[in-house]
Design a protein around this motif. Sequence first.
Motif, PDB file in Angstrom:
ATOM      1  N   ASP A   1       5.374 -12.051 -16.623  1.00  0.00           N
ATOM      2  CA  ASP A   1       6.604 -11.476 -16.068  1.00  0.00           C
ATOM      3  C   ASP A   1       6.283 -10.451 -14.986  1.00  0.00           C
ATOM      4  O   ASP A   1       6.940 -10.410 -13.931  1.00  0.00           O
ATOM      5  CB  ASP A   1       7.416 -10.802 -17.179  1.00  0.00           C
ATOM      6  N   SER A   2       5.267  -9.619 -15.245  1.00  0.00           N
ATOM      7  CA  SER A   2       4.909  -8.592 -14.276  1.00  0.00           C
ATOM      8  C   SER A   2       4.304  -9.205 -13.012  1.00  0.00           C
ATOM      9  O   SER A   2       4.598  -8.773 -11.893  1.00  0.00           O
ATOM     10  CB  SER A   2       3.914  -7.602 -14.901  1.00  0.00           C
ATOM     11  N   LEU A   3       3.470 -10.234 -13.191  1.00  0.00           N
ATOM     12  CA  LEU A   3       2.879 -10.897 -12.026  1.00  0.00           C
ATOM     13  C   LEU A   3       3.954 -11.558 -11.175  1.00  0.00           C
ATOM     14  O   LEU A   3       3.943 -11.464  -9.937  1.00  0.00           O
ATOM     15  CB  LEU A   3       1.850 -11.940 -12.482  1.00  0.00           C
ATOM     16  N   THR A   4       4.909 -12.216 -11.843  1.00  0.00           N
ATOM     17  CA  THR A   4       6.000 -12.878 -11.115  1.00  0.00           C
ATOM     18  C   THR A   4       6.870 -11.858 -10.393  1.00  0.00           C
ATOM     19  O   THR A   4       7.239 -12.055  -9.219  1.00  0.00           O
ATOM     20  CB  THR A   4       6.845 -13.705 -12.090  1.00  0.00           C
ATOM     21  N   LYS A   5       7.198 -10.791 -11.078  1.00  0.00           N
ATOM     22  CA  LYS A   5       8.063  -9.760 -10.494  1.00  0.00           C
ATOM     23  C   LYS A   5       7.467  -9.188  -9.220  1.00  0.00           C
ATOM     24  O   LYS A   5       8.189  -8.883  -8.257  1.00  0.00           O
ATOM     25  CB  LYS A   5       8.285  -8.646 -11.517  1.00  0.00           C
ATOM     26  N   HIS A   6       6.146  -9.046  -9.181  1.00  0.00           N
ATOM     27  CA  HIS A   6       5.503  -8.414  -8.032  1.00  0.00           C
ATOM     28  C   HIS A   6       4.868  -9.428  -7.077  1.00  0.00           C
ATOM     29  O   HIS A   6       4.103  -9.052  -6.183  1.00  0.00           O
ATOM     30  CB  HIS A   6       4.463  -7.401  -8.509  1.00  0.00           C
ATOM     31  N   GLY A   7       5.208 -10.712  -7.273  1.00  0.00           N
ATOM     32  CA  GLY A   7       4.795 -11.731  -6.315  1.00  0.00           C
ATOM     33  C   GLY A   7       3.305 -11.981  -6.265  1.00  0.00           C
ATOM     34  O   GLY A   7       2.760 -12.294  -5.200  1.00  0.00           O
ATOM     35  N   VAL A   8       2.626 -11.878  -7.414  1.00  0.00           N
ATOM     36  CA  VAL A   8       1.176 -12.087  -7.462  1.00  0.00           C
ATOM     37  C   VAL A   8       0.887 -13.560  -7.739  1.00  0.00           C
ATOM     38  O   VAL A   8       1.363 -14.121  -8.733  1.00  0.00           O
ATOM     39  CB  VAL A   8       0.532 -11.206  -8.554  1.00  0.00           C
ATOM     40  N   LYS A   9       0.111 -14.179  -6.896  1.00  0.00           N
ATOM     41  CA  LYS A   9      -0.277 -15.571  -7.088  1.00  0.00           C
ATOM     42  C   LYS A   9      -1.357 -15.640  -8.167  1.00  0.00           C
ATOM     43  O   LYS A   9      -2.330 -14.879  -8.140  1.00  0.00           O
ATOM     44  CB  LYS A   9      -0.814 -16.151  -5.781  1.00  0.00           C
ATOM     45  N   TYR A  10      -1.192 -16.580  -9.107  1.00  0.00           N
ATOM     46  CA  TYR A  10      -2.167 -16.676 -10.191  1.00  0.00           C
ATOM     47  C   TYR A  10      -2.280 -18.125 -10.656  1.00  0.00           C
ATOM     48  O   TYR A  10      -1.427 -18.968 -10.386  1.00  0.00           O
ATOM     49  CB  TYR A  10      -1.743 -15.803 -11.382  1.00  0.00           C
ATOM     50  N   GLU A  11      -3.360 -18.392 -11.386  1.00  0.00           N
ATOM     51  CA  GLU A  11      -3.537 -19.653 -12.094  1.00  0.00           C
ATOM     52  C   GLU A  11      -4.038 -19.316 -13.491  1.00  0.00           C
ATOM     53  O   GLU A  11      -4.909 -18.447 -13.650  1.00  0.00           O
ATOM     54  CB  GLU A  11      -4.535 -20.553 -11.366  1.00  0.00           C
ATOM     55  N   CYS A  12      -3.505 -19.992 -14.491  1.00  0.00           N
ATOM     56  CA  CYS A  12      -3.812 -19.657 -15.882  1.00  0.00           C
ATOM     57  C   CYS A  12      -4.857 -20.615 -16.460  1.00  0.00           C
ATOM     58  O   CYS A  12      -4.735 -21.833 -16.330  1.00  0.00           O
ATOM     59  CB  CYS A  12      -2.542 -19.698 -16.731  1.00  0.00           C
ATOM     60  N   TYR A  13      -5.863 -20.029 -17.086  1.00  0.00           N
ATOM     61  CA  TYR A  13      -6.851 -20.798 -17.856  1.00  0.00           C
ATOM     62  C   TYR A  13      -6.668 -20.419 -19.316  1.00  0.00           C
ATOM     63  O   TYR A  13      -6.933 -19.272 -19.708  1.00  0.00           O
ATOM     64  CB  TYR A  13      -8.276 -20.457 -17.387  1.00  0.00           C
ATOM     65  N   ASP A  14      -6.174 -21.355 -20.142  1.00  0.00           N
ATOM     66  CA  ASP A  14      -5.847 -21.023 -21.527  1.00  0.00           C
ATOM     67  C   ASP A  14      -6.724 -21.761 -22.530  1.00  0.00           C
ATOM     68  O   ASP A  14      -6.343 -21.947 -23.691  1.00  0.00           O
ATOM     69  CB  ASP A  14      -4.374 -21.306 -21.819  1.00  0.00           C
ATOM     70  N   SER A  15      -7.913 -22.164 -22.112  1.00  0.00           N
ATOM     71  CA  SER A  15      -8.796 -22.947 -22.983  1.00  0.00           C
ATOM     72  C   SER A  15      -9.943 -22.123 -23.569  1.00  0.00           C
ATOM     73  O   SER A  15     -10.981 -22.685 -23.953  1.00  0.00           O
ATOM     74  CB  SER A  15      -9.369 -24.146 -22.216  1.00  0.00           C
ATOM     75  N   VAL A  16      -9.788 -20.807 -23.633  1.00  0.00           N
ATOM     76  CA  VAL A  16     -10.819 -19.965 -24.229  1.00  0.00           C
ATOM     77  C   VAL A  16     -10.941 -20.311 -25.716  1.00  0.00           C
ATOM     78  O   VAL A  16      -9.944 -20.472 -26.418  1.00  0.00           O
ATOM     79  CB  VAL A  16     -10.487 -18.471 -24.061  1.00  0.00           C
ATOM     80  N   ARG A  17     -12.153 -20.426 -26.196  1.00  0.00           N
ATOM     81  CA  ARG A  17     -12.417 -20.725 -27.600  1.00  0.00           C
ATOM     82  C   ARG A  17     -12.496 -19.420 -28.398  1.00  0.00           C
ATOM     83  O   ARG A  17     -13.158 -18.470 -27.973  1.00  0.00           O
ATOM     84  CB  ARG A  17     -13.729 -21.488 -27.734  1.00  0.00           C
ATOM     85  N   VAL A  18     -11.820 -19.392 -29.544  1.00  0.00           N
ATOM     86  CA  VAL A  18     -11.974 -18.248 -30.445  1.00  0.00           C
ATOM     87  C   VAL A  18     -13.394 -18.273 -30.989  1.00  0.00           C
ATOM     88  O   VAL A  18     -13.844 -19.293 -31.525  1.00  0.00           O
ATOM     89  CB  VAL A  18     -10.952 -18.313 -31.600  1.00  0.00           C
ATOM     90  N   GLU A  19     -14.128 -17.159 -30.862  1.00  0.00           N
ATOM     91  CA  GLU A  19     -15.573 -17.096 -31.101  1.00  0.00           C
ATOM     92  C   GLU A  19     -16.256 -18.081 -30.142  1.00  0.00           C
ATOM     93  O   GLU A  19     -16.678 -19.172 -30.522  1.00  0.00           O
ATOM     94  CB  GLU A  19     -15.930 -17.397 -32.559  1.00  0.00           C
ATOM     95  N   PRO A  20     -16.378 -17.707 -28.873  1.00  0.00           N
ATOM     96  CA  PRO A  20     -16.869 -18.632 -27.850  1.00  0.00           C
ATOM     97  C   PRO A  20     -18.325 -19.030 -28.055  1.00  0.00           C
ATOM     98  O   PRO A  20     -19.100 -18.341 -28.713  1.00  0.00           O
ATOM     99  CB  PRO A  20     -16.689 -17.842 -26.555  1.00  0.00           C
ATOM    100  N   THR A  21     -18.671 -20.171 -27.464  1.00  0.00           N
ATOM    101  CA  THR A  21     -20.029 -20.697 -27.495  1.00  0.00           C
ATOM    102  C   THR A  21     -20.562 -20.754 -26.063  1.00  0.00           C
ATOM    103  O   THR A  21     -19.822 -20.557 -25.098  1.00  0.00           O
ATOM    104  CB  THR A  21     -20.058 -22.104 -28.091  1.00  0.00           C
ATOM    105  N   ASP A  22     -21.840 -21.072 -25.935  1.00  0.00           N
ATOM    106  CA  ASP A  22     -22.377 -21.256 -24.592  1.00  0.00           C
ATOM    107  C   ASP A  22     -21.646 -22.402 -23.890  1.00  0.00           C
ATOM    108  O   ASP A  22     -21.398 -22.347 -22.687  1.00  0.00           O
ATOM    109  CB  ASP A  22     -23.887 -21.486 -24.618  1.00  0.00           C
TER     110      ASP A  22
END
Length: 463
Positions: free
Chosen positions: A91-112
């Motif tokens: 919401d804050s990024l949209t309100k202030h016109g910030v261009k972004y791309e979302c990466y939502d594939s982070v693993r809980v307890e990440p691996t190499d």
Amino acid sequence: MQCKIQCVTFNRCRCPAHSHMHSLFTYHPGTYSNNVFFFFIIFQMACSNIRYGEGVTKEIGMDLKNLGARNVCLMTDKNLAKLPPVMAVLDSLTKHGVKYECYDSVRVEPTDSSFKVAIDFVKKKDFDTFVAVGGGSVIDTCKAANLYACNTEAEFLDFVNAPIGKGKPITGPLKPLIAVPTTAGTGSETTGVAIFDFEDLKAKTGIASRMLRPTLGLVDPLHTLHMPTRVAANSGFDVLCHALESFTALPYNMRSPCPSNPINRPAYQGSNPISDVWARHALHMVSKYLKRAVRDPDDVEARSGMHLASVFAGIGFGNAGVHLCHGMSYPIAGNVKTHKAKGYDVDHPLVPHGLSVVLTSPAVFTFTASMCPERHLEAAEILGVDVRNVKLGDAGFVLADTVKNFLYDLEVEDGLSAIGYSKDDIPVLVKGTIPQERVTKLAPRSHTEEDLSNLFAASMKLY
């Protein structure tokens, strides 16, 4: 005229085991020499900028505009992507016109492997700023992605801690990274450390450099209200162990050899006067808020207090380091067989980091107390124990019992056996601990493989 060599004597630690240990340092004014090895006589304070307060997330769009961000990578995981903390950021990024791309594939307890997938994603883009919304898994993944996006020619193991990786220093600046922590545990928003499971070794390792520290941490206690009860508990145990381990770590002026160049000074330096302040204060807050935060998800004061305690402990251990609890936790998490922790929406076996750390802590502090009993007693006192009539020789048992009481009251699994391990697994757990020298060498008491075996054995059952 050549300067005379000066011999400077420094007191070490005031506890009985160390009070007789004074050392002479050969000091050449204004110079460092690769051929002169002497103990650390310097420590360095480093921390991210931190902004704290309910609703502070709303400011992130303005922060990104102020940074001149044109293309932002927002990292999170698939569960958080649907929850209010990420929505508040978007919401804050949209309100202030910030261009972004979302990466939502982070693993809980990440691996190499999961790190490498995130790194490949950002290398294909032209991101100039990073935002991490989540717990330590998200923030650490984002740190690594930022690092390798800025060092495109580097091999993955170049910056990974030795002896598993090459441990090369990070010499150049990274892109700005704003961290928005949603758990009250890792303190990753304050530190220059990124931890992951190294799958070949079946143990955790990481990358450690002050260059990895986020540019800004936005600590919004409202986000912790969305933590499930067991996530709040395990995150809180990480805070507890961060504070206890950094407070009892080998003093910075007992480390050797001193780095020949400031760039090689480790992020984890040993306990020191500044880290002690943060560790003590974190322990006070854990004592006051941890049980409340776990038992009542709607206790805003307690959840907020633990969020701030996580920051304080992060500043402490981010400069002092941790030791055996964390070193032993890495193979515990890495060799998990079938255990799936309650409260975590994952599709793979999982021992959460905070749980893997705290299960060995009673045995560890019983073992280390002889080297600095006053510190162990002080920690127990902060956590609510009357230690006025306790003998120094009993310091370890008292602190161990204090931690056990926390675990029992919060219904924690009864030792390593309750999460699928047996004494037959001890050789594998010891093997996975040995390479963790970045942290284990900060233990105040030296230890052998036999000692580690005994500590794992003592941790099989707690109550």
